[in-house]
Design an enzyme around this catalytic site. Structure first.
Site, PDB file in Angstrom:
ATOM      1  N   ARG A  32      27.654  45.074  41.374  1.00 41.83           N
ATOM      2  CA  ARG A  32      26.695  45.164  42.451  1.00 41.83           C
ATOM      3  C   ARG A  32      25.777  43.947  42.513  1.00 41.83           C
ATOM      4  O   ARG A  32      24.998  43.791  43.430  1.00 41.83           O
ATOM      5  CB  ARG A  32      25.815  46.413  42.224  1.00 41.83           C
ATOM      6  N   ASP A  89      27.334  36.753  41.683  1.00 38.90           N
ATOM      7  CA  ASP A  89      25.933  36.515  41.369  1.00 38.90           C
ATOM      8  C   ASP A  89      25.799  35.477  40.253  1.00 38.90           C
ATOM      9  O   ASP A  89      25.106  34.494  40.381  1.00 38.90           O
ATOM     10  CB  ASP A  89      25.242  37.826  40.968  1.00 38.90           C
ATOM     11  N   ASP A 149      29.080  34.068  33.572  1.00 38.58           N
ATOM     12  CA  ASP A 149      28.558  33.962  32.217  1.00 38.58           C
ATOM     13  C   ASP A 149      29.711  33.524  31.307  1.00 38.58           C
ATOM     14  O   ASP A 149      30.053  32.353  31.268  1.00 38.58           O
ATOM     15  CB  ASP A 149      27.985  35.337  31.876  1.00 38.58           C
ATOM     16  N   THR A 167      34.931  38.302  33.422  1.00 35.59           N
ATOM     17  CA  THR A 167      35.024  39.155  34.604  1.00 35.59           C
ATOM     18  C   THR A 167      35.713  38.405  35.735  1.00 35.59           C
ATOM     19  O   THR A 167      36.661  38.895  36.355  1.00 35.59           O
ATOM     20  CB  THR A 167      33.607  39.551  35.093  1.00 35.59           C
ATOM     21  N   ASP A 225      20.314  42.780  37.415  1.00 43.70           N
ATOM     22  CA  ASP A 225      19.553  43.863  36.798  1.00 43.70           C
ATOM     23  C   ASP A 225      19.548  43.752  35.283  1.00 43.70           C
ATOM     24  O   ASP A 225      20.380  43.071  34.685  1.00 43.70           O
ATOM     25  CB  ASP A 225      20.193  45.207  37.153  1.00 43.70           C
ATOM     26  N   ARG A 282      16.524  44.831  40.101  1.00 46.05           N
ATOM     27  CA  ARG A 282      17.427  44.270  41.099  1.00 46.05           C
ATOM     28  C   ARG A 282      16.712  43.863  42.376  1.00 46.05           C
ATOM     29  O   ARG A 282      17.105  42.924  43.053  1.00 46.05           O
ATOM     30  CB  ARG A 282      18.479  45.317  41.505  1.00 46.05           C
TER      31      ARG A 282
HETATM   32  P1  IMP Z   1      30.990  37.401  32.520  1.00 41.79           P
HETATM   33  O1  IMP Z   1      32.216  38.218  32.622  1.00 41.79           O
HETATM   34  O2  IMP Z   1      30.546  37.255  31.085  1.00 41.79           O
HETATM   35  O3  IMP Z   1      31.067  36.067  33.211  1.00 41.79           O
HETATM   36  O4  IMP Z   1      29.808  38.247  33.158  1.00 41.79           O
HETATM   37  C1  IMP Z   1      29.532  38.269  34.482  1.00 41.79           C
HETATM   38  C2  IMP Z   1      28.706  39.463  34.860  1.00 41.79           C
HETATM   39  O5  IMP Z   1      27.771  39.820  33.848  1.00 41.79           O
HETATM   40  C3  IMP Z   1      27.883  39.136  36.076  1.00 41.79           C
HETATM   41  O6  IMP Z   1      28.615  39.430  37.244  1.00 41.79           O
HETATM   42  C4  IMP Z   1      26.662  39.986  35.898  1.00 41.79           C
HETATM   43  O7  IMP Z   1      26.909  41.265  36.442  1.00 41.79           O
HETATM   44  C5  IMP Z   1      26.502  40.114  34.412  1.00 41.79           C
HETATM   45  N1  IMP Z   1      25.499  39.143  33.902  1.00 41.79           N
HETATM   46  C6  IMP Z   1      25.724  38.021  33.225  1.00 41.79           C
HETATM   47  N2  IMP Z   1      24.604  37.373  32.908  1.00 41.79           N
HETATM   48  C7  IMP Z   1      23.607  38.110  33.423  1.00 41.79           C
HETATM   49  C8  IMP Z   1      22.168  37.956  33.446  1.00 41.79           C
HETATM   50  O8  IMP Z   1      21.571  36.998  32.930  1.00 41.79           O
HETATM   51  N3  IMP Z   1      21.477  38.932  34.090  1.00 41.79           N
HETATM   52  C9  IMP Z   1      22.086  40.006  34.673  1.00 41.79           C
HETATM   53  N4  IMP Z   1      23.408  40.183  34.693  1.00 41.79           N
HETATM   54  C10 IMP Z   1      24.169  39.249  34.064  1.00 41.79           C
HETATM   55 MG    MG Z   2      28.872  40.493  38.871  1.00 48.36          MG
END
Ligand code: IMP
Ligand code: MG
Length: 480
Positions: A340, A396, A399, A403, A455, A461
């Site tokens: 979201r 958004d 990281d 994902t 969030d 959010r």
């Molecule tokens: P990844 O799979 O580690 O790249 O994570 C991506 C997802 O983790 C993003 O789409 C966010 O939903 C969540 N996320 C990563 N970093 C943050 C943050 O600093 N604040 C809030 N949500 C985060």
């Molecule tokens: Mg996300």
């Protein structure tokens, strides 16, 4: 019945007994290669499975081979006895002179003179290879070949029934549920004993994202005096799909500086090798993001420093929309958001666009979300068909990239005309998997951010700006 026929029949009985026991999958496969080695009277056997991209073969159960050999490298499926990948038997009667041997020098040192390899097939699909290694140069008989094929079939039934193999997409389906190349083999089958629980947790997380891994895959020589190697380095993990080694420094923080030095040296000596150090803090934050580990329960004390004001965000989003409108001039795009966190960003971005845009959303399960699934999956798929469309995936924040890489594979499998990623925030320093980002709003530091859709446990959010969270005296020291 000849002597060999009796040996083979007895050994198949032994394997059948093991398969029909309460042993774990890894133990069953270990038993299988061990019994087969004995029956064939060879030095050793190895069961190798194709990685998710079906490019590399990874030893999952071996008998009689040295650690050094097993870790020498991940074998390229199209180079090492390639006919096996076409479903045929491959016999090498002399490893010295055969060009199909990838690690010739290693085979010599290991005293492997001849090899017999057969494919491992599940429901008509090749998933790996079973190989017998012999000390002496010799031809293999057709009885031996038949025996090895039978053992490979038995291995396949173990793999099949354990759910280790995620089934290939049905050939008739035009809308595969996810990219087939990510769905060859899942990892837990490996007979791994981890040195530390954090490594096991990390392996589980990789499994969840269907990222292929090998534990302690190989050792790199770092220093030597003349012929003698004086320092070696064995990274904890290798991720074949990403061609990335990972060294965790979670176990003994005191070793961190030594490990840093080793990693620097490794990069110097092997510049083509990608390696990443995962420190305790990175690791804790990674787990905390999914509600595990020591940082998971961290209490927040509200919002800390504001990183980007509402006005700054609007300005940047408008610029991004301009870039996209220019790049897609005259076309109609499909914006896809993964729920979201992107909701504010998506809502603003689409209003600034000067090209027509459809909008659709997906939702995925997260690690530890308690829905019983052991692998990431889509809980809400697109309603609009992405086939043949110009798709822009709106995120958004990126990281680790895990994902995004899952979602991209899913979308790619549905054959969009083009696929580009637009993310508001890029937490580059934390990246584990390389993902192509066409449009980036801001590069952000390794801190936990909230607001403008982001969030912390569903809080914050609706803030119009992006800020760090304040947490028990420290700022932002939370999973993200
Ligand atoms: P990844 O799979 O580690 O790249 O994570 C991506 C997802 O983790 C993003 O789409 C966010 O939903 C969540 N996320 C990563 N970093 C943050 C943050 O600093 N604040 C809030 N949500 C985060
Ligand atoms: Mg996300």
């Amino acid at each position: 019945m000849g002597r060999q026929a009796i040996v083979f029949s007895k050994s198949l009985g032994e394997i059948a007994g093991a398969l029909n026991s309460s042993l774990t999958v890894a133990e069953k496969l270990d038993c299988l290669v061990q019994v087969a080695s004995r029956a064939l009277g060879v030095r050793g056997c190895s069961l190798m499975l194709l990685d998710a991209k079906r490019k590399k073969l990874i030893h999952v159960a071996t008998h009689g081979l040295s650690d050094r050999y097993v870790r020498a490298g991940v074998v390229e499926a199209d180079k090492s006895l390639p006919e096996i990948m076409e479903g045929k038997t491959a016999a090498v009667t002399d490893t010295e002179s055969d060009p199909r041997i990838q690690f010739g020098e290693m085979a010599r040192r290991e005293h492997i003179a001849s090899i017999l390899g057969v494919p491992v097939m599940c429901r008509g699909r090749i998933v790996g290879s079973l190989r017998a290694y012999n000390r002496i140069r010799r031809e293999f008989t057709s009885a031996e070949e038949e025996y090895l094929i039978t053992v490979a079939n038995l291995a396949a039934t173990v793999l099949e029934s354990s759910g280790t193999l995620v089934s290939a997409e049905g050939s008739g389906s035009t809308e595969p549920k996810s990219a087939p190349h990510r769905r060859a083999v899942r990892s837990p089958v490996r007979a791994v004993s981890f040195a530390h629980p954090s490594e096991e947790d990390f392996a589980r997380l990789l499994d969840f994202y269907q990222i292929e891994w090998v534990y302690e895959p190989r050792s790199f020589m770092l220093e030597w005096e003349g012929d003698k190697v004086t320092e070696m380095f064995t990274p904890d993990f290798y991720l074949p799909g990403l061609d990335l080694y990972i060294e965790m420094t979670t176990l003994k923080p005191g070793l961190t500086s030594q490990k840093n030095r080793k990693v620097r040296r490794l990069r110097e000596l092997y510049p083509d090798t990608k390696i990443k150090l995962l420190a305790r803090r990175d690791y804790d934050r990674l787990l905390a993001k999914y509600g595990h580990g020591p940082l998971a329960g961290a209490k927040t004390e509200g919002v800390g420093r504001i990183l980007f004001s509402a006005d700054q965000i609007q300005m940047r989003v408008r610029q991004l929309a301009k870039e996209i409108s220019r790049d897609y001039e005259g076309r109609r795009i499909l914006l896809v958001g993964v729920l979201r966190g992107m909701l504010c960003f998506m809502a603003d971005l689409m209003r600034y666009l000067e090209v027509p845009a459809d909008v659709d959303f997906m939702a995925i399960s997260y690690y530890g979300s308690g829905d019983g699934g052991e692998a990431v999956h889509i809980t809400k798929d697109l309603d609009v068909k992405p086939n043949g469309r110009d798709v822009v995936l709106v995120e958004d924040i990126v990281d680790t990239g895990m994902t995004l890489s899952f979602v991209l594979a899913h979308l790619e499998a549905r054959h969009p005309a083009t696929l580009a990623v637009c993310t508001l925030l890029d937490k580059k320093v934390r990246r584990l998997t390389d993902v192509p980002l066409a449009y980036v709003g801001f590069e952000v530091p390794d801190e936990f951010l909230v607001g403008y859709g982001l969030d912390y446990r569903e809080e914050y959010r609706n803030l119009p700006f992006i800020a760090l969270i304040r947490q028990q005296g420290r700022q932002g020291d939370i999973g993200g």
